[in-house]
Design a protein around this motif. Sequence first.
Motif, short mmCIF file in Angstrom:
data_model
loop_
_atom_site.label_atom_id
_atom_site.label_comp_id
_atom_site.label_asym_id
_atom_site.label_seq_id
_atom_site.Cartn_x
_atom_site.Cartn_y
_atom_site.Cartn_z
N TRP A 44 0.83 -1.21 0.00
CA TRP A 44 0.00 0.00 0.00
C TRP A 44 0.86 1.25 0.00
CZ3 TRP A 44 0.71 3.47 3.85
CH2 TRP A 44 1.30 3.01 5.04
N TRP A 45 2.10 1.11 0.46
CA TRP A 45 3.01 2.26 0.58
C TRP A 45 3.67 2.64 -0.75
CZ3 TRP A 45 3.46 -2.37 3.33
CH2 TRP A 45 4.32 -3.32 2.79
N ASP A 46 3.45 1.85 -1.81
CA ASP A 46 4.15 2.08 -3.07
C ASP A 46 3.88 3.44 -3.71
OD1 ASP A 46 5.50 -0.26 -2.95
OD2 ASP A 46 4.15 -1.38 -4.28
N SER A 47 2.77 4.08 -3.33
CA SER A 47 2.46 5.37 -3.96
C SER A 47 3.24 6.53 -3.32
CB SER A 47 0.96 5.65 -3.88
OG SER A 47 0.55 5.58 -2.53
N ASP A 48 3.96 6.26 -2.22
CA ASP A 48 4.78 7.33 -1.62
C ASP A 48 5.94 7.66 -2.56
OD1 ASP A 48 5.30 8.49 1.48
OD2 ASP A 48 7.04 8.49 0.14
N GLY A 49 6.23 8.94 -2.72
CA GLY A 49 7.24 9.38 -3.68
C GLY A 49 8.68 9.08 -3.29
N SER A 50 8.93 8.70 -2.05
CA SER A 50 10.31 8.51 -1.61
C SER A 50 10.66 7.02 -1.53
CB SER A 50 10.50 9.18 -0.23
OG SER A 50 11.56 8.56 0.47
N LEU A 51 11.69 6.64 -2.26
CA LEU A 51 12.13 5.24 -2.25
C LEU A 51 12.61 4.84 -0.84
CD1 LEU A 51 12.92 2.58 -3.62
CD2 LEU A 51 15.10 3.64 -4.26
N ALA A 52 13.34 5.76 -0.18
CA ALA A 52 13.85 5.47 1.17
C ALA A 52 12.70 5.20 2.12
CB ALA A 52 14.68 6.64 1.68
N ARG A 53 11.65 6.02 2.02
CA ARG A 53 10.51 5.84 2.92
C ARG A 53 9.76 4.55 2.60
NH1 ARG A 53 9.60 11.15 2.97
NH2 ARG A 53 8.13 11.05 1.26
N ARG A 54 9.64 4.25 1.30
CA ARG A 54 8.95 3.01 0.92
C ARG A 54 9.69 1.80 1.50
NH1 ARG A 54 8.66 5.48 -4.29
NH2 ARG A 54 10.08 3.94 -5.19
N SER A 55 11.03 1.82 1.40
CA SER A 55 11.81 0.67 1.91
C SER A 55 11.70 0.58 3.42
CB SER A 55 13.30 0.80 1.57
OG SER A 55 13.47 1.37 0.34
N GLU A 56 11.75 1.75 4.08
CA GLU A 56 11.66 1.77 5.53
C GLU A 56 10.30 1.21 5.98
OE1 GLU A 56 13.97 4.95 8.10
OE2 GLU A 56 12.13 5.78 7.27
N MET A 57 9.26 1.61 5.23
CA MET A 57 7.91 1.16 5.54
C MET A 57 7.80 -0.36 5.37
SD MET A 57 4.99 2.18 6.55
CE MET A 57 4.58 0.63 7.31
N ALA A 58 8.36 -0.87 4.27
CA ALA A 58 8.28 -2.31 4.00
C ALA A 58 8.99 -3.09 5.11
CB ALA A 58 8.92 -2.61 2.64
N LYS A 59 10.14 -2.56 5.56
CA LYS A 59 10.91 -3.22 6.61
C LYS A 59 10.11 -3.22 7.92
CE LYS A 59 15.48 -2.79 8.74
NZ LYS A 59 15.39 -1.90 9.91
N CYS A 60 9.55 -2.07 8.25
CA CYS A 60 8.77 -1.94 9.49
C CYS A 60 7.55 -2.85 9.45
CB CYS A 60 8.39 -0.47 9.64
SG CYS A 60 7.01 -0.16 10.72
N TRP A 61 6.87 -2.89 8.29
CA TRP A 61 5.68 -3.74 8.11
C TRP A 61 6.04 -5.20 8.38
CZ3 TRP A 61 0.62 -2.52 7.00
CH2 TRP A 61 -0.21 -3.52 6.46
N ASP A 62 7.18 -5.63 7.81
CA ASP A 62 7.60 -7.04 7.98
C ASP A 62 7.97 -7.35 9.43
OD1 ASP A 62 7.13 -7.86 5.43
OD2 ASP A 62 9.15 -7.37 4.71
N GLU A 63 8.58 -6.38 10.10
CA GLU A 63 8.98 -6.61 11.50
C GLU A 63 7.76 -6.78 12.42
OE1 GLU A 63 13.22 -4.17 11.35
OE2 GLU A 63 11.50 -3.31 12.43
N GLU A 64 6.70 -6.05 12.10
CA GLU A 64 5.51 -6.09 12.96
C GLU A 64 4.63 -7.31 12.70
OE1 GLU A 64 4.19 -3.52 15.23
OE2 GLU A 64 6.33 -3.14 15.25
N LEU A 65 4.81 -7.87 11.51
CA LEU A 65 3.92 -8.93 11.04
C LEU A 65 4.13 -10.24 11.80
CD1 LEU A 65 1.93 -8.79 8.67
CD2 LEU A 65 3.70 -9.79 7.24
N GLY A 66 3.13 -11.08 11.81
CA GLY A 66 3.32 -12.41 12.38
C GLY A 66 2.10 -12.97 13.07
N GLY A 67 1.07 -12.14 13.27
CA GLY A 67 -0.12 -12.64 13.96
C GLY A 67 -1.14 -13.21 12.99
N ASP A 68 -2.01 -14.03 13.54
CA ASP A 68 -3.10 -14.59 12.76
C ASP A 68 -4.41 -14.06 13.34
OD1 ASP A 68 -4.13 -16.81 10.83
OD2 ASP A 68 -5.22 -17.10 12.72
N LEU A 69 -5.20 -13.39 12.52
CA LEU A 69 -6.40 -12.72 13.01
C LEU A 69 -7.42 -13.72 13.56
CD1 LEU A 69 -7.73 -9.94 13.36
CD2 LEU A 69 -8.58 -10.11 11.02
N ASP A 70 -7.54 -14.87 12.92
CA ASP A 70 -8.49 -15.90 13.40
C ASP A 70 -8.13 -16.31 14.83
OD1 ASP A 70 -9.42 -15.76 10.84
OD2 ASP A 70 -8.74 -17.74 10.23
#
Length: 275
Positions: A44-70
């Motif tokens: 969802w972050w791909d529309s941000d104009g900054s490559l650095a911010r997009r990469s930072e966001m992707a990294k942060c997203w992956d670090e937070e991930l891991g839960g199962d909603l069910d």
Amino acid sequence: MSLQADVDQLAEYCAQAAGLGVTELAITEHCSRFCQFDQLLRGWWDSDGSLARRSEMAKCWDEELGGDLDQYVETVLAAKVAGLPVVVGLEVDYFPDRMDEVATLLGNYPFDVLLGSVHWIGAWLFDALEWVRAQEQWSTRGVDRVWDDYTRSIEELAACGAVDVLAHPDLAKVAGHRPEIPDEFYDRIAEAARSSGLAAELNSSGWRKPCAEAYPAPALLSRFHDHGIPITTASDGHELDHVSWRVADRGPLARSAGYSEVSAFRDRVRTTLPL
Ligand SMILES: [Zn+2]
């Protein structure tokens, strides 16, 4: 952890809350931690104009991930069955242009309450206080522009109808940057909540942040009251010691804004209790 261990942990949270006079807890994990949201929204972050911010966001997203909603929902339901005073909630971030899909996913679960929040402007995580590069954005963009962008996101989030409560409604102040004249922003946030029938959260966690003030600011809380917006209370506890933190300070704040009752939710239906 096993289901029983998770329920035991919730029991500890409830005991902590009860010790401070709080009789019910809404469990509201961040939606972005769950793989179901990842499958729906990744990139969802791909529309941000900054490559650095997009990469930072992707990294942060992956670090937070891991839960199962069910599994998460099943755990809170099991805690209810075990007699714990909890309700099933979720904190739902605002994802521009994606909220219809988000609402469809949320509709598959028996939530009692859905909080709506804005933590990102584009892919900028403005409340990442420990990220130097993220915090430099305040001076690059200018405080008023950030507040304008933040407020627009709140307006769009409120209008999308996917959530029940505005979480930490003036989070844009988190790092201590406030507009010189906040009135226009406060009016817009209050009007967004009013026109969409949302409640707003009185959240003590701001006292732990550089802004050193609960969310919302007293002047915004008064506007909420004047607009007829119900409030819920929250401590935004991410650990045991923060559960029901500074609960005693919230009542006087709410009363001085004119409130005499607070709201709770079941099956996404609001009820009121005396303050
Ligand atoms: Zn939040």
